[in-house]
Design a protein around this motif. Structure first.
Motif, PDB file in Angstrom:
ATOM      1  N   LYS A  24       0.821  -1.214   0.000  1.00 21.88           N
ATOM      2  CA  LYS A  24       0.000   0.000   0.000  1.00 21.88           C
ATOM      3  C   LYS A  24       0.859   1.271   0.000  1.00 21.88           C
ATOM      4  O   LYS A  24       0.664   2.164  -0.821  1.00 21.88           O
ATOM      5  CB  LYS A  24      -0.921  -0.004   1.207  1.00 21.88           C
ATOM      6  N   ASP A  25       1.807   1.371   0.934  1.00 19.68           N
ATOM      7  CA  ASP A  25       2.567   2.617   1.087  1.00 19.68           C
ATOM      8  C   ASP A  25       3.423   2.915  -0.131  1.00 19.68           C
ATOM      9  O   ASP A  25       3.382   4.018  -0.691  1.00 19.68           O
ATOM     10  CB  ASP A  25       3.454   2.546   2.336  1.00 19.68           C
ATOM     11  N   VAL A  26       4.227   1.937  -0.551  1.00 18.91           N
ATOM     12  CA  VAL A  26       5.102   2.156  -1.706  1.00 18.91           C
ATOM     13  C   VAL A  26       4.277   2.352  -2.973  1.00 18.91           C
ATOM     14  O   VAL A  26       4.562   3.232  -3.797  1.00 18.91           O
ATOM     15  CB  VAL A  26       6.081   0.965  -1.873  1.00 18.91           C
ATOM     16  N   GLY A  27       3.244   1.507  -3.154  1.00 25.37           N
ATOM     17  CA  GLY A  27       2.410   1.608  -4.348  1.00 25.37           C
ATOM     18  C   GLY A  27       1.739   2.956  -4.481  1.00 25.37           C
ATOM     19  O   GLY A  27       1.759   3.585  -5.558  1.00 25.37           O
ATOM     20  N   LYS A  64       1.201   8.352  -6.906  1.00 25.21           N
ATOM     21  CA  LYS A  64       0.977   9.788  -6.718  1.00 25.21           C
ATOM     22  C   LYS A  64       2.119  10.630  -7.287  1.00 25.21           C
ATOM     23  O   LYS A  64       1.921  11.789  -7.661  1.00 25.21           O
ATOM     24  CB  LYS A  64       0.804  10.096  -5.238  1.00 25.21           C
ATOM     25  N   ALA A  65       3.312  10.053  -7.328  1.00 26.36           N
ATOM     26  CA  ALA A  65       4.460  10.825  -7.809  1.00 26.36           C
ATOM     27  C   ALA A  65       4.303  11.241  -9.271  1.00 26.36           C
ATOM     28  O   ALA A  65       4.838  12.273  -9.691  1.00 26.36           O
ATOM     29  CB  ALA A  65       5.741  10.002  -7.625  1.00 26.36           C
ATOM     30  N   PHE A  66       3.554  10.442 -10.074  1.00 26.97           N
ATOM     31  CA  PHE A  66       3.447  10.746 -11.507  1.00 26.97           C
ATOM     32  C   PHE A  66       2.005  10.867 -11.984  1.00 26.97           C
ATOM     33  O   PHE A  66       1.755  11.052 -13.180  1.00 26.97           O
ATOM     34  CB  PHE A  66       4.174   9.668 -12.320  1.00 26.97           C
ATOM     35  N   ALA A  67       1.045  10.755 -11.073  1.00 24.69           N
ATOM     36  CA  ALA A  67      -0.362  10.893 -11.461  1.00 24.69           C
ATOM     37  C   ALA A  67      -0.700  12.367 -11.651  1.00 24.69           C
ATOM     38  O   ALA A  67      -0.144  13.236 -10.974  1.00 24.69           O
ATOM     39  CB  ALA A  67      -1.246  10.276 -10.392  1.00 24.69           C
ATOM     40  N   PRO A  68      -1.606  12.641 -12.590  1.00 20.83           N
ATOM     41  CA  PRO A  68      -2.040  14.045 -12.783  1.00 20.83           C
ATOM     42  C   PRO A  68      -2.648  14.582 -11.486  1.00 20.83           C
ATOM     43  O   PRO A  68      -3.399  13.871 -10.804  1.00 20.83           O
ATOM     44  CB  PRO A  68      -3.093  13.945 -13.886  1.00 20.83           C
ATOM     45  N   GLY A  69      -2.333  15.810 -11.164  1.00 22.07           N
ATOM     46  CA  GLY A  69      -2.790  16.341  -9.887  1.00 22.07           C
ATOM     47  C   GLY A  69      -3.721  17.519 -10.006  1.00 22.07           C
ATOM     48  O   GLY A  69      -3.897  18.279  -9.039  1.00 22.07           O
ATOM     49  N   ASP A  70      -4.353  17.711 -11.188  1.00 19.09           N
ATOM     50  CA  ASP A  70      -5.216  18.881 -11.360  1.00 19.09           C
ATOM     51  C   ASP A  70      -6.684  18.573 -11.092  1.00 19.09           C
ATOM     52  O   ASP A  70      -7.562  19.410 -11.317  1.00 19.09           O
ATOM     53  CB  ASP A  70      -5.059  19.455 -12.776  1.00 19.09           C
ATOM     54  N   ALA A  94       8.791   2.780  -7.823  1.00 13.76           N
ATOM     55  CA  ALA A  94       8.393   1.771  -6.832  1.00 13.76           C
ATOM     56  C   ALA A  94       9.498   0.739  -6.642  1.00 13.76           C
ATOM     57  O   ALA A  94       9.803   0.328  -5.517  1.00 13.76           O
ATOM     58  CB  ALA A  94       7.097   1.097  -7.266  1.00 13.76           C
ATOM     59  N   LEU A  95      10.076   0.317  -7.783  1.00 14.96           N
ATOM     60  CA  LEU A  95      11.166  -0.662  -7.694  1.00 14.96           C
ATOM     61  C   LEU A  95      12.362  -0.102  -6.923  1.00 14.96           C
ATOM     62  O   LEU A  95      12.965  -0.781  -6.078  1.00 14.96           O
ATOM     63  CB  LEU A  95      11.612  -1.093  -9.100  1.00 14.96           C
ATOM     64  N   THR A  96      12.710   1.154  -7.238  1.00 16.22           N
ATOM     65  CA  THR A  96      13.842   1.801  -6.542  1.00 16.22           C
ATOM     66  C   THR A  96      13.553   1.944  -5.054  1.00 16.22           C
ATOM     67  O   THR A  96      14.412   1.673  -4.200  1.00 16.22           O
ATOM     68  CB  THR A  96      14.111   3.188  -7.163  1.00 16.22           C
ATOM     69  N   THR A  97      12.318   2.369  -4.741  1.00 22.23           N
ATOM     70  CA  THR A  97      11.939   2.531  -3.329  1.00 22.23           C
ATOM     71  C   THR A  97      11.988   1.191  -2.598  1.00 22.23           C
ATOM     72  O   THR A  97      12.499   1.093  -1.474  1.00 22.23           O
ATOM     73  CB  THR A  97      10.519   3.115  -3.220  1.00 22.23           C
TER      74      THR A  97
END
Length: 606
Positions: free
Chosen positions: A73-76, A81-87, A105-108
């Motif tokens: 849940k947390d990493v996913g 959210k890091a790349f989802a549209p935020g408008d 996610a893989l890096t995290t």
């Protein structure tokens, strides 16, 4: 809404076909073209203004769920959210969004795994350090270098910890065996006089090896072995932790023992420092007894062993002269003064002076007085030497000692009167707190007149004289014992001392805690004060009970008599909670020992 596996998103996103946007169904991810089929008809996406937003949201939601399913849940969520549209608007799911989110996610996940591995490794090694010490932990760390299993410790921490713990146990056994063997080798070498000569020469110690006995070498070996054992056990709270010996520490321990031998020779017969001290005092060094030299050797061995520290590595250079001076004065000088004054006490003049004090003036008691009174006088002269007296005004140390011998006879008479008052008030029907404690304070200040710890029979002599001259006091003691008044009064006195001791400890502890210091010193000071208050009673208590008349066998059995005596002793040495009657005695003791409490800036009132 069905779950689409993340691999489907990644596979679709990696297709290089010029299309950037992705479309999801309940089970798959496809490339999205500019047209799609709705109800069997090909329509432009531009015309899907009603169904388009809901499809885009479904695509985004399915991708977000796929990320959480794969990475948690947390990493996913964070990766999504890091790349989802935020408008706040509906946007198409793109290949770039998918690949960027998955990569993050893989890096995290990889970083978290590394952090977990590092934390697990640190926790395991910290546990090893706590259990077995830093050296074992360092050796274990070296053995684990390059271990792929330990590198991934976070994946199976309990199993890895068990493996590492077993490795540590093996290291501990090897280290202990090596260290013990090393200690044994050092001690064996120290038994060789030639080896010791070389070590002393290197350290520039002047030792006459012809005068070093085998017993001294054996004692040196014993002392050094104790120091090396302590060096190999650096953790006082966990003696099972071992460490290797360090050459410089071993050498320091050996040097201090060699230094002690050199120091002892300087205060032995013919020693330079010994001759110098005796010459300054005007005393004949040749009169020092073999017993005094033996005492000096024993004391110095103990003192040097103590000041050099548990590991034997303390630098004691600056303390040596003071230690030697004290040993000469306390043992050799006092020994010669005792023998000189005992000779003086053999005269008829002394016998006539002491006869009135000695019960019945028996030859046996006179001979005893000819020993213990000169010994007390010698002790007083030694104290005076420590205070810096050069005895010029008294015409030299011998004349001063003889004058002190006369004072001791007077002091003995004074002590007799003080003890008489103590017995009268301790056995009274009603304790006069002020007078009883006044006698106790006087006795404490005049305790050497009793003989103190120097002669265990001194108190008995005083009681013998008192009861012979005042049989009514003997009777008062017997009556107080039978009526349990002696037990009751002893209990009250002990309660008073306990009351004072508790108050003193509280004041001293609070004072140190307010200053941000540890209260250990307060406990030690309180103990000294308590001992000072109780000391005069302790000194007189046993001989007082021994002075009781033997019981009438028809009235009480011997065993019952002894039980009653023990009950009195227990009442004094094991006090109950302070009663109201104890406050008067406590205030009397505070008044009588005013200087004692003033020295520690203590304010007491009950």
């Amino acid at each position: 809404m069905s779950t689409v596996e993340l691999s489907s998103f990644v596979t679709a996103a990696q297709l290089d076909n010029g299309l950037d946007k992705l479309h999801t169904t309940q089970e798959a991810v496809t490339q999205r073209t500019s047209h799609t089929s709705v109800g069997g008809k090909m329509l432009s996406w531009a015309k899907l203004h009603i169904t388009g937003d809901s499809q885009k949201s479904a695509d985004q939601t399915r991708f977000q769920e796929a990320l959480k399913t794969e990475f948690g849940k947390d990493v996913g969520e964070a990766a999504y959210k890091a790349f989802a549209p935020g408008d706040g608007k509906a946007h198409s799911l793109t290949k770039v969004q998918v690949l960027s989110s998955v990569e993050l996610a893989l890096t995290t996940q990889e970083n978290k795994a590394k952090e977990l591995n590092v934390a697990t490794q640190a926790a395991i090694l910290t546990s090893i350090t706590k259990t077995h010490g830093t050296e074992v932990a360092a050796n274990v760390t070296k053995l684990l270098e390059g271990s792929s299993e330990f590198t991934k410790a976070g994946e199976n921490p309990e199993q890895i910890k068990a493996i590492v713990s077993q490795i540590a146990e093996d290291v501990v056994k090897n280290l202990a065996a090596e260290t013990d063997a090393n200690i044994a080798t050092h001690i064996e070498k120290l038994g060789d006089k030639e080896h010791l000569k070389a070590a002393a020469s290197t350290a520039d110690f002047q030792i006459n090896w012809d005068n070093v006995s085998p017993e001294q070498i054996t004692k040196l070996q014993e002392n050094v072995q104790g120091k090396l054992e302590n060096q190999s056990r650096p953790n006082n709270s966990n003696q099972s932790i071992r460490s290797s010996l360090k050459d410089e520490q071993v050498q320091a321990a050996v040097n201090n023992q060699l230094r002690a031998i050199a120091a002892l020779q300087s205060v032995s017969a013919g020693g330079t420092l010994l001759e110098s001290v005796f010459s300054e005092l005007g005393l004949p060094a040749e009169k020092i007894s073999a017993g005094a030299f033996g005492e000096i050797a024993t004391v110095l061995n103990g003192v040097f062993n103590t000041v050099s520290g548990p590991e034997g590595t303390n630098d004691i250079t600056d303390q040596i002269e003071d230690i030697l001076q004290k040993s000469i004065i306390n043992s050799a000088v006092q020994d010669v003064l005792k023998s000189t004054l005992r000779e003086a006490a053999q005269t008829d003049e002394f016998s006539s002076q002491i006869a009135p004090f000695v019960p019945e003036g028996t030859p046996k008691e006179i001979r005893a007085a000819q020993k213990w009174l000169p010994d007390l006088a010698a002790k007083e002269i030694v104290r005076s030497i420590k205070d810096g007296n050069d005895f010029q005004e008294q015409g030299g140390i011998v004349n001063a000692a003889k004058a002190e011998l006369g004072k001791q006879i007077e002091t003995a008479q004074t002590a007799n009167e003080i003890i008489k008052g103590f017995v009268e008030h301790l056995t009274a029907d009603e304790i006069n707190a002020e007078l009883l404690t006044e006698f106790i304070a006087k006795h404490s200040n005049n305790a050497d007149g009793l003989g103190g710890d120097d002669n265990k029979f001194a108190a008995e002599r005083h009681f013998t004289k008192i009861f012979k001259e005042h049989p009514e006091i003997q009777q008062q003691l017997n009556n107080a014992f039978r009526s349990e008044k002696l037990k009751e009064n002893s209990q009250v006195v002990s309660e008073a001392i306990e009351l004072i001791s508790t108050n003193v400890e509280e004041q001293l502890v609070n004072r140190l805690q307010q200053a941000g210091k540890h209260p250990t010193e307060a406990y030690a000071t309180a103990s000294v004060i308590s001992s000072t208050l109780k000391g005069p009673f302790v000194q007189l208590f046993a001989p007082l009970l021994d002075s009781l008349d033997s019981p009438d066998e028809n009235t009480i059995s011997e065993s019952e008599f002894l039980e009653q005596k023990q009950a009195v002793t227990d009442a004094f040495f094991f006090p109950s909670d302070p009663s109201e009657n104890a406050t008067g005695i406590a205030n009397g003791l505070v008044k009588g020992f005013h200087d004692l409490f003033a020295r520690h800036d203590l304010q007491l009132s009950f």
